[in-house]
Design a protein around this motif. Structure first.
Motif, PDB file in Angstrom:
ATOM      1  N   TYR A  77       0.973  -1.179   0.109  1.00  0.00           N
ATOM      2  CA  TYR A  77      -0.106  -0.018   0.064  1.00  0.00           C
ATOM      3  C   TYR A  77       0.881   1.279  -0.079  1.00  0.00           C
ATOM      4  O   TYR A  77       1.373   1.784   1.041  1.00  0.00           O
ATOM      5  CB  TYR A  77      -0.738  -0.031   1.275  1.00  0.00           C
ATOM      6  CG  TYR A  77      -2.085   0.976   1.409  1.00  0.00           C
ATOM      7  CD1 TYR A  77      -3.122   0.881   0.512  1.00  0.00           C
ATOM      8  CD2 TYR A  77      -1.766   2.115   1.844  1.00  0.00           C
ATOM      9  CE1 TYR A  77      -4.163   1.901   0.441  1.00  0.00           C
ATOM     10  CE2 TYR A  77      -2.876   3.224   1.797  1.00  0.00           C
ATOM     11  CZ  TYR A  77      -4.159   2.983   1.259  1.00  0.00           C
ATOM     12  OH  TYR A  77      -4.939   3.712   1.286  1.00  0.00           O
ATOM     13  N   ASN A  78       1.448   1.577  -1.281  1.00  0.00           N
ATOM     14  CA  ASN A  78       2.499   2.675  -1.267  1.00  0.00           C
ATOM     15  C   ASN A  78       1.872   3.818  -2.302  1.00  0.00           C
ATOM     16  O   ASN A  78       1.377   3.714  -2.994  1.00  0.00           O
ATOM     17  CB  ASN A  78       3.564   2.136  -1.789  1.00  0.00           C
ATOM     18  CG  ASN A  78       4.182   0.749  -1.008  1.00  0.00           C
ATOM     19  OD1 ASN A  78       3.907  -0.260  -1.331  1.00  0.00           O
ATOM     20  ND2 ASN A  78       4.987   1.109   0.074  1.00  0.00           N
ATOM     21  N   ASN A  79       2.549   4.919  -1.958  1.00  0.00           N
ATOM     22  CA  ASN A  79       2.768   5.963  -3.044  1.00  0.00           C
ATOM     23  C   ASN A  79       3.832   6.023  -3.664  1.00  0.00           C
ATOM     24  O   ASN A  79       5.140   6.282  -2.895  1.00  0.00           O
ATOM     25  CB  ASN A  79       2.283   7.266  -2.377  1.00  0.00           C
ATOM     26  CG  ASN A  79       0.947   7.630  -2.044  1.00  0.00           C
ATOM     27  OD1 ASN A  79       0.171   7.004  -3.059  1.00  0.00           O
ATOM     28  ND2 ASN A  79       0.617   8.147  -1.212  1.00  0.00           N
ATOM     29  N   ALA A 133       6.702   6.860  13.012  1.00  0.00           N
ATOM     30  CA  ALA A 133       5.136   6.865  12.265  1.00  0.00           C
ATOM     31  C   ALA A 133       5.530   7.803  11.030  1.00  0.00           C
ATOM     32  O   ALA A 133       6.267   9.149  11.233  1.00  0.00           O
ATOM     33  CB  ALA A 133       4.461   7.618  13.145  1.00  0.00           C
ATOM     34  N   LEU A 134       4.908   7.573   9.864  1.00  0.00           N
ATOM     35  CA  LEU A 134       5.154   8.200   8.545  1.00  0.00           C
ATOM     36  C   LEU A 134       3.684   8.357   8.277  1.00  0.00           C
ATOM     37  O   LEU A 134       2.623   7.690   7.994  1.00  0.00           O
ATOM     38  CB  LEU A 134       5.465   7.701   7.306  1.00  0.00           C
ATOM     39  CG  LEU A 134       6.014   8.803   6.192  1.00  0.00           C
ATOM     40  CD1 LEU A 134       6.952   9.498   6.673  1.00  0.00           C
ATOM     41  CD2 LEU A 134       6.709   7.531   5.134  1.00  0.00           C
ATOM     42  N   ARG A 135       3.072   9.853   8.072  1.00  0.00           N
ATOM     43  CA  ARG A 135       1.903  10.379   8.132  1.00  0.00           C
ATOM     44  C   ARG A 135       1.714  10.849   6.626  1.00  0.00           C
ATOM     45  O   ARG A 135       2.295  11.690   6.260  1.00  0.00           O
ATOM     46  CB  ARG A 135       1.816  11.415   8.965  1.00  0.00           C
ATOM     47  CG  ARG A 135       0.222  12.296   8.976  1.00  0.00           C
ATOM     48  CD  ARG A 135      -0.922  11.467   8.974  1.00  0.00           C
ATOM     49  NE  ARG A 135      -2.233  12.351   9.326  1.00  0.00           N
ATOM     50  CZ  ARG A 135      -2.838  13.174   8.523  1.00  0.00           C
ATOM     51  NH1 ARG A 135      -2.334  13.147   7.341  1.00  0.00           N
ATOM     52  NH2 ARG A 135      -3.707  13.987   8.920  1.00  0.00           N
ATOM     53  N   CYS A 136       1.017  10.231   5.831  1.00  0.00           N
ATOM     54  CA  CYS A 136       0.655  10.600   4.396  1.00  0.00           C
ATOM     55  C   CYS A 136      -0.241  11.748   4.356  1.00  0.00           C
ATOM     56  O   CYS A 136      -1.201  11.894   5.371  1.00  0.00           O
ATOM     57  CB  CYS A 136       0.109   9.522   3.533  1.00  0.00           C
ATOM     58  SG  CYS A 136      -0.317   9.728   1.868  1.00  0.00           S
ATOM     59  N   VAL A 137      -0.199  12.636   3.499  1.00  0.00           N
ATOM     60  CA  VAL A 137      -1.141  13.763   3.360  1.00  0.00           C
ATOM     61  C   VAL A 137      -2.595  13.258   3.057  1.00  0.00           C
ATOM     62  O   VAL A 137      -3.399  14.032   3.492  1.00  0.00           O
ATOM     63  CB  VAL A 137      -0.697  14.895   2.393  1.00  0.00           C
ATOM     64  CG1 VAL A 137      -1.001  13.832   0.921  1.00  0.00           C
ATOM     65  CG2 VAL A 137      -1.090  15.917   2.203  1.00  0.00           C
ATOM     66  N   PRO A 145       9.704   0.224  11.251  1.00  0.00           N
ATOM     67  CA  PRO A 145      11.031   0.276  11.725  1.00  0.00           C
ATOM     68  C   PRO A 145      12.029   0.238  10.453  1.00  0.00           C
ATOM     69  O   PRO A 145      12.352  -0.538   9.639  1.00  0.00           O
ATOM     70  CB  PRO A 145      11.220  -1.004  12.367  1.00  0.00           C
ATOM     71  CG  PRO A 145       9.985  -1.964  11.613  1.00  0.00           C
ATOM     72  CD  PRO A 145       8.906  -0.961  11.113  1.00  0.00           C
ATOM     73  N   TRP A 146      12.476   1.725  10.539  1.00  0.00           N
ATOM     74  CA  TRP A 146      13.337   2.067   9.431  1.00  0.00           C
ATOM     75  C   TRP A 146      14.801   1.862   9.876  1.00  0.00           C
ATOM     76  O   TRP A 146      15.096   1.717  10.919  1.00  0.00           O
ATOM     77  CB  TRP A 146      13.470   3.582   9.038  1.00  0.00           C
ATOM     78  CG  TRP A 146      11.933   4.061   8.610  1.00  0.00           C
ATOM     79  CD1 TRP A 146      11.010   4.800   9.444  1.00  0.00           C
ATOM     80  CD2 TRP A 146      11.108   3.983   7.533  1.00  0.00           C
ATOM     81  NE1 TRP A 146       9.761   4.909   8.859  1.00  0.00           N
ATOM     82  CE2 TRP A 146      10.016   4.614   7.464  1.00  0.00           C
ATOM     83  CE3 TRP A 146      11.596   3.337   6.274  1.00  0.00           C
ATOM     84  CZ2 TRP A 146       8.947   4.483   6.334  1.00  0.00           C
ATOM     85  CZ3 TRP A 146      10.689   3.311   5.195  1.00  0.00           C
ATOM     86  CH2 TRP A 146       9.377   4.054   5.123  1.00  0.00           C
ATOM     87  N   ILE A 147      15.657   1.756   8.825  1.00  0.00           N
ATOM     88  CA  ILE A 147      17.308   1.494   9.092  1.00  0.00           C
ATOM     89  C   ILE A 147      17.925   2.560   8.340  1.00  0.00           C
ATOM     90  O   ILE A 147      17.695   2.554   7.105  1.00  0.00           O
ATOM     91  CB  ILE A 147      17.668   0.223   8.589  1.00  0.00           C
ATOM     92  CG1 ILE A 147      16.860  -0.859   9.507  1.00  0.00           C
ATOM     93  CG2 ILE A 147      19.186  -0.071   8.650  1.00  0.00           C
ATOM     94  CD1 ILE A 147      17.087  -2.325   8.791  1.00  0.00           C
ATOM     95  N   GLY A 237       3.971  12.625   4.195  1.00  0.00           N
ATOM     96  CA  GLY A 237       5.028  11.402   3.513  1.00  0.00           C
ATOM     97  C   GLY A 237       5.554  12.091   2.290  1.00  0.00           C
ATOM     98  O   GLY A 237       6.810  11.520   1.953  1.00  0.00           O
ATOM     99  N   PHE A 238       5.000  12.869   1.529  1.00  0.00           N
ATOM    100  CA  PHE A 238       5.495  13.129   0.225  1.00  0.00           C
ATOM    101  C   PHE A 238       7.050  13.982   0.244  1.00  0.00           C
ATOM    102  O   PHE A 238       7.765  14.067  -0.886  1.00  0.00           O
ATOM    103  CB  PHE A 238       4.486  13.887  -0.605  1.00  0.00           C
ATOM    104  CG  PHE A 238       4.151  15.300  -0.374  1.00  0.00           C
ATOM    105  CD1 PHE A 238       4.974  16.282  -0.761  1.00  0.00           C
ATOM    106  CD2 PHE A 238       2.972  15.372   0.442  1.00  0.00           C
ATOM    107  CE1 PHE A 238       4.652  17.730  -0.194  1.00  0.00           C
ATOM    108  CE2 PHE A 238       2.549  16.706   0.831  1.00  0.00           C
ATOM    109  CZ  PHE A 238       3.395  17.885   0.532  1.00  0.00           C
ATOM    110  N   LYS A 239       7.238  14.529   1.406  1.00  0.00           N
ATOM    111  CA  LYS A 239       8.574  15.119   1.631  1.00  0.00           C
ATOM    112  C   LYS A 239       9.612  14.152   1.619  1.00  0.00           C
ATOM    113  O   LYS A 239      10.969  14.444   1.352  1.00  0.00           O
ATOM    114  CB  LYS A 239       8.670  16.002   2.965  1.00  0.00           C
ATOM    115  CG  LYS A 239       7.670  17.131   2.881  1.00  0.00           C
ATOM    116  CD  LYS A 239       7.829  18.065   1.762  1.00  0.00           C
ATOM    117  CE  LYS A 239       9.071  19.081   1.765  1.00  0.00           C
ATOM    118  NZ  LYS A 239       9.130  19.916   1.020  1.00  0.00           N
ATOM    119  N   SER A 240       9.274  12.912   2.076  1.00  0.00           N
ATOM    120  CA  SER A 240      10.255  11.784   2.114  1.00  0.00           C
ATOM    121  C   SER A 240      10.410  11.145   0.666  1.00  0.00           C
ATOM    122  O   SER A 240      10.025   9.862   0.102  1.00  0.00           O
ATOM    123  CB  SER A 240       9.834  10.686   3.049  1.00  0.00           C
ATOM    124  OG  SER A 240       9.482  11.246   4.462  1.00  0.00           O
ATOM    125  N   ALA A 241      11.577  11.698  -0.033  1.00  0.00           N
ATOM    126  CA  ALA A 241      11.714  11.313  -1.548  1.00  0.00           C
ATOM    127  C   ALA A 241      12.495   9.946  -1.468  1.00  0.00           C
ATOM    128  O   ALA A 241      13.233   9.741  -0.746  1.00  0.00           O
ATOM    129  CB  ALA A 241      12.712  12.385  -2.326  1.00  0.00           C
TER     130      ALA A 241
END
Ligand code: MTE
Ligand code: MO
Length: 325
Positions: A77-79, A133-137, A145-147, A237-241
């Motif tokens: 479930y991605n953009n 947490a990543l909040r989408c617009v 859990p990011w690395i 979330g869209f700022k996270s290229a």
């Protein structure tokens, strides 16, 4: 007069994830009974290859009260509009992206411009696991859990000069790897390619801003931005290229892909802000997609700066955040 493009995020997309994940659950159930392929479930063989493990010690300073989103949801479930505008497109199409070999150019107002091979880049600083947490617009969020390591470690290495005020991130431009970049393939206009995002230098240097190369103990899946992306957890979330090939230190505020597409809807700052609605929907609440069954997605209040206000609000003291949305 400028011809303004139609807004790209459709309002329907902010409510359809239950239906979508229900369909996934149905397909998974059907697969258990008799084989998803026989039912024509959409799968691309390339996206199914097992991913290399990437271990990193969890940094306990970056935790979340909610359990992590299920891996299956975080990877289906991605953009990632380079693969299409639908949430299931990235997982289905991402086999065409080749994350090795890969180089990242770091340039602009720096004393030591340099191109890093991805495998050197990964070794620039110790990797750590951080649950953000990543909040989408679009008013949903995930706990992942990011690395990675702080982007500041990379930026310091190239020695920004006094003229560097902003950092611009550019995603790979290659229609062979990103099908939606092919001209004429889609009947509507999507974003202008390549995808460009930006941060103010102090935001980019903030210890929360993570140069990200993995998640859930593995290298990044293609659909999540392999081989390297940023994660800026207090911003939409869209700022996270994703899938970055160039990081440029510049003196002027970069023109971002979303601002070019719809400046009234997507501002440069895009700090998560429940008090400032998107022109077409409220940002006061969100659905947090966690580990539970579909029926258990909880609507929760959206927090200022996505819950990271203690750490980042001071970056914006004296700024009118309704004006600088
Ligand atoms: N290059 C690129 N980066 C992108 C996007 C995109 O379409 N292209 N989508 C953004 C949006 S809107 C979100 S919410 C996050 C989603 O990241 P995830 O799929 O890893 O959850 O990626 C962001 N980064
Ligand atoms: Mo998003």
């Amino acid at each position: 007069m400028l011809i303004r493009r139609a807004p790209i995020f459709r309002s329907s997309e902010i409510t359809d994830e239950r239906l979508y994940l229900n369909r996934r659950a149905f397909i998974a159930g059907a697969a258990a009974l008799g084989g998803a392929l026989a039912l024509g479930a959409p799968h691309d063989a390339g996206a199914e290859a097992p991913l290399a493990e990437l271990k990193a010690a969890r940094n306990p300073k970056f935790a979340q009260p909610d359990p992590p989103t299920r891996y299956e949801a975080a990877t289906t479930y991605n953009n990632f509009y380079e693969f299409g505008v639908n949430k299931e497109d990235p997982a289905r199409m991402a086999g065409s992206l080749k994350p090795r070999p890969w180089a990242v150019q770091v340039e602009g107002h720096v004393g030591k411009p340099r191109t890093f091979d991805i495998d050197e880049l990964i070794k620039l600083a110790p990797l750590e696991e951080r649950v953000y947490a990543l909040r989408c617009v679009e008013a949903w969020s995930m706990v992942i859990p990011w690395i990675g390591f702080p982007l500041a470690a990379l930026l310091k290495r190239v020695e920004p000069t006094g003229q560097a005020k902003f950092v611009e991130f550019t995603t790979l431009l290659d229609p062979e790897q990103f099908p939606a970049q092919k001209k004429g393939l889609f009947s509507f206009s999507s974003l202008e390619w390549p995808y460009v995002e930006g941060l103010r230098l102090d935001e980019a240097m903030h210890p929360l801003t993570l140069l990200t190369v993995g998640m859930y103990g593995k290298v990044l899946p293609n659909q999540n931005g392999a081989p390297v992306r940023v994660v800026v957890p207090w911003k939409y979330g869209f700022k996270s290229a994703k899938s970055i090939v160039r990081i440029r230190l510049v003196s002027e505020q970069p023109k971002t892909a979303w601002e070019k597409a719809a400046p009234q809807e997507y501002g440069f700052y895009s700090n998560v802000n429940p008090a400032v609605s998107h022109p077409r929907w409220s940002q006061a609440t969100e659905r947090r997609i966690t580990e539970g069954r579909i029926s258990e997605f909880r609507r929760r209040d959206t927090l200022p700066f996505n819950g990271y206000a203690d750490q980042v609000a001071s970056l914006y003291s004296g700024m009118d955040l309704k004006k600088y949305y």
